[in-house]
Design an enzyme around this catalytic site. Sequence first.
Site, PDB file in Angstrom:
ATOM      1  N   LYS A 113       5.106 -13.785   3.201  1.00  0.00           N
ATOM      2  CA  LYS A 113       5.086 -14.458   1.882  1.00  0.00           C
ATOM      3  C   LYS A 113       5.543 -15.911   2.013  1.00  0.00           C
ATOM      4  O   LYS A 113       5.021 -16.790   1.333  1.00  0.00           O
ATOM      5  CB  LYS A 113       5.994 -13.729   0.879  1.00  0.00           C
ATOM      6  CG  LYS A 113       5.533 -12.335   0.561  1.00  0.00           C
ATOM      7  CD  LYS A 113       4.418 -12.325  -0.477  1.00  0.00           C
ATOM      8  CE  LYS A 113       3.991 -10.905  -0.731  1.00  0.00           C
ATOM      9  NZ  LYS A 113       2.743 -10.638  -1.282  1.00  0.00           N
ATOM     10  N   LYS A 195      -5.281  -5.416   5.935  1.00  0.00           N
ATOM     11  CA  LYS A 195      -5.358  -4.244   5.059  1.00  0.00           C
ATOM     12  C   LYS A 195      -6.092  -4.579   3.769  1.00  0.00           C
ATOM     13  O   LYS A 195      -6.130  -5.748   3.352  1.00  0.00           O
ATOM     14  CB  LYS A 195      -3.950  -3.724   4.754  1.00  0.00           C
ATOM     15  CG  LYS A 195      -3.087  -4.714   4.017  1.00  0.00           C
ATOM     16  CD  LYS A 195      -1.790  -4.091   3.521  1.00  0.00           C
ATOM     17  CE  LYS A 195      -1.048  -5.101   2.658  1.00  0.00           C
ATOM     18  NZ  LYS A 195       0.110  -4.618   1.970  1.00  0.00           N
ATOM     19  N   LYS A 198      -4.807  -6.094  -3.069  1.00  0.00           N
ATOM     20  CA  LYS A 198      -5.169  -6.439  -4.452  1.00  0.00           C
ATOM     21  C   LYS A 198      -5.563  -7.893  -4.578  1.00  0.00           C
ATOM     22  O   LYS A 198      -6.313  -8.270  -5.467  1.00  0.00           O
ATOM     23  CB  LYS A 198      -3.970  -6.192  -5.371  1.00  0.00           C
ATOM     24  CG  LYS A 198      -3.657  -4.736  -5.600  1.00  0.00           C
ATOM     25  CD  LYS A 198      -2.394  -4.599  -6.441  1.00  0.00           C
ATOM     26  CE  LYS A 198      -1.813  -3.205  -6.339  1.00  0.00           C
ATOM     27  NZ  LYS A 198      -0.370  -3.153  -6.464  1.00  0.00           N
TER      28      LYS A 198
HETATM   29  P1  TYM Z   1       1.885  -1.797  -3.580  1.00  0.00           P
HETATM   30  O1  TYM Z   1       1.806  -1.937  -5.048  1.00  0.00           O
HETATM   31  O2  TYM Z   1       1.457  -2.937  -2.736  1.00  0.00           O
HETATM   32  O3  TYM Z   1       1.037  -0.545  -3.128  1.00  0.00           O
HETATM   33  C1  TYM Z   1       1.200   0.741  -3.721  1.00  0.00           C
HETATM   34  C2  TYM Z   1       1.008   1.820  -2.675  1.00  0.00           C
HETATM   35  O4  TYM Z   1      -0.274   1.686  -2.069  1.00  0.00           O
HETATM   36  C3  TYM Z   1      -0.125   1.637  -0.639  1.00  0.00           C
HETATM   37  N1  TYM Z   1      -1.147   0.730  -0.090  1.00  0.00           N
HETATM   38  C4  TYM Z   1      -1.927   1.035   0.956  1.00  0.00           C
HETATM   39  N2  TYM Z   1      -2.012   2.141   1.718  1.00  0.00           N
HETATM   40  C5  TYM Z   1      -2.934   2.158   2.688  1.00  0.00           C
HETATM   41  N3  TYM Z   1      -3.796   1.127   2.919  1.00  0.00           N
HETATM   42  C6  TYM Z   1      -3.754  -0.006   2.189  1.00  0.00           C
HETATM   43  N4  TYM Z   1      -4.613  -0.987   2.417  1.00  0.00           N
HETATM   44  C7  TYM Z   1      -2.778  -0.095   1.155  1.00  0.00           C
HETATM   45  N5  TYM Z   1      -2.459  -1.043   0.230  1.00  0.00           N
HETATM   46  C8  TYM Z   1      -1.453  -0.528  -0.507  1.00  0.00           C
HETATM   47  C9  TYM Z   1       1.276   1.094  -0.399  1.00  0.00           C
HETATM   48  O5  TYM Z   1       1.746   1.483   0.865  1.00  0.00           O
HETATM   49  C10 TYM Z   1       2.037   1.732  -1.537  1.00  0.00           C
HETATM   50  O6  TYM Z   1       2.445   3.045  -1.193  1.00  0.00           O
HETATM   51  N6  TYM Z   1       6.745  -2.347  -2.609  1.00  0.00           N
HETATM   52  C11 TYM Z   1       5.753  -1.394  -3.062  1.00  0.00           C
HETATM   53  C12 TYM Z   1       6.019  -0.806  -4.425  1.00  0.00           C
HETATM   54  C13 TYM Z   1       7.352  -0.191  -4.549  1.00  0.00           C
HETATM   55  C14 TYM Z   1       7.764   1.078  -4.015  1.00  0.00           C
HETATM   56  C15 TYM Z   1       9.111   1.218  -4.409  1.00  0.00           C
HETATM   57  C16 TYM Z   1       7.129   2.059  -3.256  1.00  0.00           C
HETATM   58  C17 TYM Z   1       8.404  -0.714  -5.204  1.00  0.00           C
HETATM   59  N7  TYM Z   1       9.469   0.127  -5.127  1.00  0.00           N
HETATM   60  C18 TYM Z   1       9.838   2.363  -4.061  1.00  0.00           C
HETATM   61  C19 TYM Z   1       7.858   3.199  -2.915  1.00  0.00           C
HETATM   62  C20 TYM Z   1       9.206   3.336  -3.314  1.00  0.00           C
HETATM   63  C21 TYM Z   1       4.416  -2.126  -3.120  1.00  0.00           C
HETATM   64  O7  TYM Z   1       4.343  -3.315  -3.253  1.00  0.00           O
HETATM   65  O8  TYM Z   1       3.326  -1.309  -3.150  1.00  0.00           O
END
Ligand code: TYM
Length: 331
Positions: A113, A195, A198
């Site tokens: 970031k 990966k 979004k």
């Molecule tokens: P976020 O919003 O980026 O993504 C949500 C979930 O989707 C998974 N993910 C993926 N898995 C496989 N391939 C991909 N290309 C891919 N892109 C996203 C992420 O691994 C995630 O499980 N920091 C976290 C959100 C969060 C969280 C938490 C998760 C905040 N607090 C506590 C678990 C526990 C995030 O930004 O996910």
Amino acid sequence: MEKQIVVSGIRSTGYLHLGNYFGAIQNYIKMQEEYNCYFFVADYHSLTTHPDPKELRPSVFRVLSENIASGLDPEKVALYAQSDVPEIPELYLMLNMLAYKGELEKVPTFKDKVRQHPDNVNAGLLTYPVLMAADILIHRAVKVPVGKDQEQHLEMARNFAQRFNSRYGEFFPEPQVFRFSDETVKIMSLDGNGKMSKSENINATIFLSDDDDTIRKKIMKAKTDSGPTEHNSVMPDYIQNLFVLMNAVSAPGITDTYRSAFNGCNIRYGDMKKQLAEDMVAFVGPIREKAAELYKDEDTLRKILKDGAEKARASSSVTIREARKLMGINY
Ligand code: TYM
């Protein structure tokens, strides 16, 4: 036997895509029957990038609708917005006292970031893993279904839990990444660069809201090559990714046919992509339509958030009361 506690969250930034679905949501749905699940929209986490305040509610409602349309049942799990649970920022503050600047600066997602947005290196970004640890530890969860990109954050959550325990007494379990298969899932971008995400290269990302033709176009443009020239060659990661997706959405056996063709050096990627595109259309279509319908019903979504927050606060308030006591904050 008491059900094990599960927590996971999704940021409310943009539309959900296949990475979110196969990396996370699919596991939520499988887990909701057997575990005590807390799933939430990480709206505080999304603030690190200063979204337009007008965008926040639509984003949160969209994430909710898409999760429910995918099969998550708000009667079976606590489904809530992070910002509706004030105990989370309270635990975040406590854990911040146990998190060190040096270790936070070393986190790869933070370094990324900083590279991408050098003008917005805020403290929320630095302490992102601490807030994430608070999300998990607030319910004293043991299992966290997440994609591969979140593994490092989970390791930090375990470190903070351990640090709290050794200073104030055994209290938090150490949460582990949960997966049904041997490996955590990483869905790659269809252009083969990193990966699926979004915000980056949305033309190589399939969103749960994409219409049929958009899905077809994106898959037909997915990166391939002229095919292997030696039997049983190692598969390049962008081809492997197409197989992962096909395995997830196509009828059993179809992947094997193409895998044999790959191993025998007579694979036709155009045919494979056509097949994958049609199966993906059939897979995403019903989710998209159901989500669009739910999204229109704001009253129901608000009620779901309210009920979810109540369930989440019931569990969180117990943790905070105990944590305060252990830390000596009980006058
Ligand atoms: P976020 O919003 O980026 O993504 C949500 C979930 O989707 C998974 N993910 C993926 N898995 C496989 N391939 C991909 N290309 C891919 N892109 C996203 C992420 O691994 C995630 O499980 N920091 C976290 C959100 C969060 C969280 C938490 C998760 C905040 N607090 C506590 C678990 C526990 C995030 O930004 O996910």
